[in-house]
Write a protein that holds these residues in place. Structure first.
Motif, PDB file in Angstrom:
ATOM      1  N   GLN A 149       8.052   4.791  -1.894  1.00 16.77           N
ATOM      2  CA  GLN A 149       6.775   5.357  -1.440  1.00 16.77           C
ATOM      3  C   GLN A 149       5.782   4.300  -0.968  1.00 16.77           C
ATOM      4  N   ASN A 150       5.998   3.060  -1.348  1.00 14.05           N
ATOM      5  CA  ASN A 150       5.053   1.999  -0.990  1.00 14.05           C
ATOM      6  C   ASN A 150       5.531   1.189   0.209  1.00 14.05           C
TER       7      ASN A 150
ATOM      8  N   THR B 166       0.831  -1.191   0.000  1.00 14.68           N
ATOM      9  CA  THR B 166       0.000   0.000   0.000  1.00 14.68           C
ATOM     10  C   THR B 166       0.872   1.249   0.000  1.00 14.68           C
ATOM     11  N   ASN B 167       0.251   2.393  -0.214  1.00 15.68           N
ATOM     12  CA  ASN B 167       0.966   3.655  -0.197  1.00 15.68           C
ATOM     13  C   ASN B 167       1.388   4.009   1.223  1.00 15.68           C
TER      14      ASN B 167
END
Length: 234
Positions: free
Chosen positions: A217-218, A187-188
């Protein structure tokens, strides 16, 4: 000396320097990995039921005074050989204040790490860190974070191999809590709700970067549900 010979000489020198630089980088990487493993192992070996209780009490006193900066993930930086060396020297000269509050094991991928309070560099250089001030093993959603490294066998890097059905064990040296993995997803980084409690559920949630890439970023998230609790033999 002819021009050609000069080029051969400087070319050979350049290759030698590149080789030495490469060896130096490899040595730094190996030294970092060894030091991280050593710091984690030392923390686990020093951990007793009494030391865990005292570490938890200290954390509760800090939380009561509003000292929650240890949980600010924004202050956590990517590990470097210099960072690791600094904490290694602190440990060597008895200047470290780190105390483990538990141990995390995922046998299927060979992960075995101490758990520290918060997500400071001093905690995450050794193993897992708690993401919430008041969380307790076996209750609510016990959330832990850790570094994903280029070396696939240290810190939280082995989590990339976790699959549904694998077991996750937490212990505070008094009880051992067995969770079974029910979900693995990416997920982010801004989806922080993954560490929130879920009504009626007793969970563990492990969070790390999805890759070792700088600025990733994840986040890789591992979720497990509590299946059993056993008292640790004296």
């Amino acid at each position: 000396m002819t021009t050609r010979k000069r080029w051969v000489k400087w070319g050979s020198l350049g290759l030698l320097l590149m080789f030495l630089a490469g060896c130096g980088l490899v040595t730094l990487g190996l030294t970092q990995n060894f030091s991280v493993t050593h710091l984690g192992d030392k923390a686990k070996h020093a951990m007793t039921a009494t030391s865990v209780q005292e570490a938890n009490k200290q954390a509760q006193r800090r939380a009561a005074r509003g000292q929650t900066e240890a949980f600010d993930y924004a202050n956590t930086s990517q590990l470097t050989p210099l960072t690791v060396a600094r904490y290694g020297l602190q440990e060597l000269f008895g200047k470290s204040s780190y105390r483990a509050v538990g141990e995390l094991r995922v046998p299927a991928v060979g992960l075995d790490l101490p758990i520290g309070v918060g997500v400071s560099d001093a905690v995450l250089v050794r193993g897992a860190g708690t993401l919430k001030v008041d969380q307790q093993m076996g209750d609510g959603n016990y959330a832990l974070a850790g570094h994903y490294m280029t070396a696939k066998r240290i810190l939280f890097s082995p989590l990339a191999g976790v699959r549904e059905g694998n077991n996750i064990y937490l212990t505070d040296k008094q009880q051992t809590y067995r969770y079974q993995v029910t979900r693995v997803w990416v997920t982010n980084r801004y989806h922080v709700e993954v560490i929130d409690d879920v009504p009626g559920k007793k969970l563990v949630t492990l969070v790390t970067c999805a890759t070792a890439k700088r600025g990733e970023q994840n986040r890789l998230v591992i979720r497990g549900e509590l299946k059993s609790v056993k008292r640790v033999a004296a």
